[in-house]
Design a protein around this motif. Structure first.
Motif, PDB file in Angstrom:
ATOM      1  N   ALA A 277       0.839  -1.198   0.000  1.00 14.87           N
ATOM      2  CA  ALA A 277       0.000   0.000   0.000  1.00 14.87           C
ATOM      3  C   ALA A 277       0.875   1.251   0.000  1.00 14.87           C
ATOM      4  O   ALA A 277       1.922   1.294   0.655  1.00 14.87           O
ATOM      5  CB  ALA A 277      -0.917   0.001   1.218  1.00 14.87           C
ATOM      6  N   ALA A 278       0.435   2.278  -0.715  1.00 17.79           N
ATOM      7  CA  ALA A 278       1.215   3.518  -0.822  1.00 17.79           C
ATOM      8  C   ALA A 278       1.478   4.144   0.543  1.00 17.79           C
ATOM      9  O   ALA A 278       2.510   4.792   0.748  1.00 17.79           O
ATOM     10  CB  ALA A 278       0.490   4.507  -1.728  1.00 17.79           C
ATOM     11  N   ARG A 279       0.556   3.935   1.498  1.00 21.17           N
ATOM     12  CA  ARG A 279       0.742   4.538   2.827  1.00 21.17           C
ATOM     13  C   ARG A 279       2.004   4.038   3.520  1.00 21.17           C
ATOM     14  O   ARG A 279       2.539   4.707   4.410  1.00 21.17           O
ATOM     15  CB  ARG A 279      -0.477   4.258   3.712  1.00 21.17           C
ATOM     16  CG  ARG A 279      -0.718   2.784   4.002  1.00 21.17           C
ATOM     17  CD  ARG A 279      -1.837   2.566   5.012  1.00 21.17           C
ATOM     18  NE  ARG A 279      -2.070   1.147   5.244  1.00 21.17           N
ATOM     19  CZ  ARG A 279      -2.989   0.431   4.623  1.00 21.17           C
ATOM     20  NH1 ARG A 279      -3.785   1.017   3.737  1.00 21.17           N
ATOM     21  NH2 ARG A 279      -3.136  -0.857   4.877  1.00 21.17           N
ATOM     22  N   GLU A 280       2.480   2.848   3.122  1.00 28.07           N
ATOM     23  CA  GLU A 280       3.685   2.304   3.745  1.00 28.07           C
ATOM     24  C   GLU A 280       4.899   3.195   3.499  1.00 28.07           C
ATOM     25  O   GLU A 280       5.860   3.170   4.269  1.00 28.07           O
ATOM     26  CB  GLU A 280       3.963   0.894   3.218  1.00 28.07           C
ATOM     27  CG  GLU A 280       2.931  -0.147   3.610  1.00 28.07           C
ATOM     28  CD  GLU A 280       2.941  -0.477   5.091  1.00 28.07           C
ATOM     29  OE1 GLU A 280       4.008  -0.339   5.726  1.00 28.07           O
ATOM     30  OE2 GLU A 280       1.882  -0.865   5.619  1.00 28.07           O
ATOM     31  N   LEU A 281       4.868   3.993   2.424  1.00 32.12           N
ATOM     32  CA  LEU A 281       5.993   4.881   2.134  1.00 32.12           C
ATOM     33  C   LEU A 281       6.171   5.936   3.218  1.00 32.12           C
ATOM     34  O   LEU A 281       7.274   6.436   3.434  1.00 32.12           O
ATOM     35  CB  LEU A 281       5.794   5.559   0.773  1.00 32.12           C
ATOM     36  CG  LEU A 281       5.825   4.620  -0.443  1.00 32.12           C
ATOM     37  CD1 LEU A 281       5.439   5.387  -1.701  1.00 32.12           C
ATOM     38  CD2 LEU A 281       7.203   3.991  -0.601  1.00 32.12           C
TER      39      LEU A 281
END
Length: 213
Positions: A76-80
């Motif tokens: 998921a992009a939020r992991e960045l």
């Protein structure tokens, strides 16, 4: 090709998530490529959970990268912004001789042991996943040909704690256990917490169901 993925790869594939099965990203990618995929998928912690699984497989001498030219890593992009991007060496190793109990494939055994250590369990309603698996280190075993076992068991189901979630170090517990390989297809994609001892993480777990405690 090896696919690493989190719940966004499991959705529409893992039946326990409630969105159907056999129709997720891995299945569609496999169909588009016209070949089967090797997959390591785990709900939650996309920044490190599948890397830890791959690290463990390699450390045990199971070379999941052998013959692979491409690794696809979905998260998921939020992991960045919020993920734990810890460095994990991916070295191929040789497993040391194990003194932990593991039944033969297809075998169901009843054992009793004392909880020496247990992994954390989320509170129901605080995580997006309805199921969770904990890991426990059992010692002083009865009913086994070894004195220790690493046990994985369901700690949360349908957003409710199971009796395993209330286990604490020192508790004596009786379980029916079977090899992890017998149930991995059903449970390996579900969010699971590990023990902090890295040596224990290299032991082969068994799947357990509590009879009494």
């Amino acid at each position: 090709m090896l696919l690493l993925g989190d719940s966004f790869a499991n959705i529409f594939s893992l039946e326990a998530m409630g969105w159907g099965e056999a129709a997720g990203f891995a299945e569609h990618l496999s169909r588009a490529l016209g070949k089967p995929l090797d997959c390591i998928l785990r709900n939650s912690d996309g920044s490190f959970a599948t890397r830890e699984q791959l690290q463990r497989e390699l450390a045990l001498g199971r070379d999941r990268l052998a013959g692979k030219k491409i690794v696809v890593w979905e998260f998921a992009a939020r992991e960045l912004s919020i993920g734990d991007w810890k460095l994990l060496p991916l070295d191929l190793g040789t497993p040391p001789p194990s003194k932990f109990f593991t039944p033969e494939p297809g075998q169901l055994k009843t054992i009793t042991g004392t909880v020496a250590a247990i992994s954390s369990v989320p509170r129901p309603g605080t995580v997006p996943y309805a199921e969770h698996i904990l890991t426990a280190h059992l010692v002083d075993l009865d009913g086994a040909d070894a004195t220790q076992a690493l046990v994985c068991t369901l700690s949360m189901s349908a957003q409710k704690w199971t009796s395993a979630a209330r286990l604490r170090p020192g508790d004596r517990v009786k379980l029916k256990v079977r090899p992890w390989s017998d149930v991995s297809a059903q449970y390996e994609k579900i969010n699971r917490s590990e023990l902090s001892d890295t040596a224990l993480q290299l032991e082969e777990p068994v799947w357990g169901e509590i009879i009494e405690r």
